[in-house]
Design a protein around this motif. Structure first.
Motif, PDB file in Angstrom:
ATOM      1  N   THR A  95     -37.323 -48.836  28.784  1.00 37.13           N
ATOM      2  CA  THR A  95     -38.688 -49.099  28.319  1.00 37.13           C
ATOM      3  C   THR A  95     -39.676 -48.931  29.462  1.00 37.13           C
ATOM      4  OG1 THR A  95     -38.167 -50.490  26.421  1.00 37.13           O
ATOM      5  CG2 THR A  95     -40.200 -51.012  27.584  1.00 37.13           C
ATOM      6  N   GLY A 142     -37.779 -53.946  22.903  1.00 36.68           N
ATOM      7  CA  GLY A 142     -36.442 -53.368  22.849  1.00 36.68           C
ATOM      8  C   GLY A 142     -36.216 -52.223  23.830  1.00 36.68           C
ATOM      9  N   ARG A 143     -35.173 -51.467  23.604  1.00 31.53           N
ATOM     10  CA  ARG A 143     -34.794 -50.358  24.487  1.00 31.53           C
ATOM     11  C   ARG A 143     -35.643 -49.122  24.198  1.00 31.53           C
ATOM     12  NH1 ARG A 143     -29.491 -48.470  23.485  1.00 31.53           N
ATOM     13  NH2 ARG A 143     -29.951 -48.987  21.312  1.00 31.53           N
ATOM     14  N   ASP A 203     -36.131 -51.044  19.057  1.00 28.33           N
ATOM     15  CA  ASP A 203     -35.833 -49.888  19.912  1.00 28.33           C
ATOM     16  C   ASP A 203     -36.656 -48.654  19.528  1.00 28.33           C
ATOM     17  OD1 ASP A 203     -33.958 -51.562  21.007  1.00 28.33           O
ATOM     18  OD2 ASP A 203     -32.220 -50.534  20.153  1.00 28.33           O
ATOM     19  N   LYS A 205     -38.108 -50.000  14.375  1.00 22.87           N
ATOM     20  CA  LYS A 205     -37.544 -48.934  15.197  1.00 22.87           C
ATOM     21  C   LYS A 205     -38.315 -47.632  15.003  1.00 22.87           C
ATOM     22  CE  LYS A 205     -32.746 -50.589  15.308  1.00 22.87           C
ATOM     23  NZ  LYS A 205     -31.344 -50.263  14.947  1.00 22.87           N
TER      24      LYS A 205
END
Length: 218
Positions: free
Chosen positions: A113, A128-129, A147, A165
């Motif tokens: 991130t 998130g990622r 994510d 997402k």
């Protein structure tokens, strides 16, 4: 110092480069971009040329190497991630957090991130990622960005907002507290979102309304 690669070589990749330089904890090896000629100068800094080193398939992974995907599009960021994963199952990603942002100590930020300058993220939030929190964002308490979610500059969210997402909040958009934005949903620039948003959709306006379905694959 850790050795880092930037995947992508467009305008956003140059912004990521500038944030990494300010941290003074990485040696930037260069850029990796399947769509740019190998050896092309991407940026000049401190009398040094930083080049496109080639395509993902040309990169050799090792334990001292890490990376960041410097691409603004949530969809393309995920695509590049999957391409890297095909070659390197356990490639290491860094979270790049601008030294000019204010991040509460109770915020969790996933690998890969990027948090750009002058952003504020308040307590209890989870990013998130492979997310992108762009320039001068204000993310209030207890938000959850899943994510590959992303934002444009100047985005404001209230408390307890959930962003799905691969969803994207356009420049200057405002998300009311407790609103949930579905997966793979785009919010148009300068929109005010005061109700939950469906998956795979495009919303725009003040207040934001659903304009159409989003046909991009998750």
């Amino acid at each position: 110092m850790k050795k880092i690669l930037i995947f992508g070589s467009g305008c956003h990749a140059k912004v990521v480069f500038s944030e990494i330089v300010k941290l003074k904890k990485y040696t930037i090896l260069g850029f990796v971009d399947d769509y740019s000629p190998k050896g092309k100068i991407i940026i000049k800094y401190d009398n040094k040329n930083f080049l496109n080193l080639g395509k993902i398939k040309d990169i050799t992974n090792n334990k001292d190497l890490c990376g960041i995907i410097g691409v603004g599009s949530s969809v393309l960021r995920k695509k590049i991630f999957m391409e890297i994963k095909t070659k390197f199952k356990n490639f290491k990603y860094e979270a790049i957090i601008s030294k000019d942002s204010i991040i509460d100590k109770n915020v969790k930020i996933g690998d890969g991130t990027i948090i750009i300058s002058n952003s504020i993220i308040n307590t209890g939030s989870v990013i998130g990622r492979h997310c992108l929190i762009n320039t001068t964002n204000s993310i209030d308490h207890d938000n959850y960005f899943k994510d590959f979610a992303g934002t444009g500059p100047g985005v404001v969210t209230g408390g307890k907002v959930i962003i799905g997402k691969m969803s994207y909040l356009g420049i200057g958009s405002i998300i009311k507290n407790t609103v949930k934005v579905g997966d793979n949903t785009f919010i148009g620039g300068a929109s005010f979102v005061n109700k939950n948003c469906e998956h795979d959709s495009l919303y725009f306006g003040v207040p934001a309304i659903k304009v159409k379905k989003n046909n991009l694959k998750r």
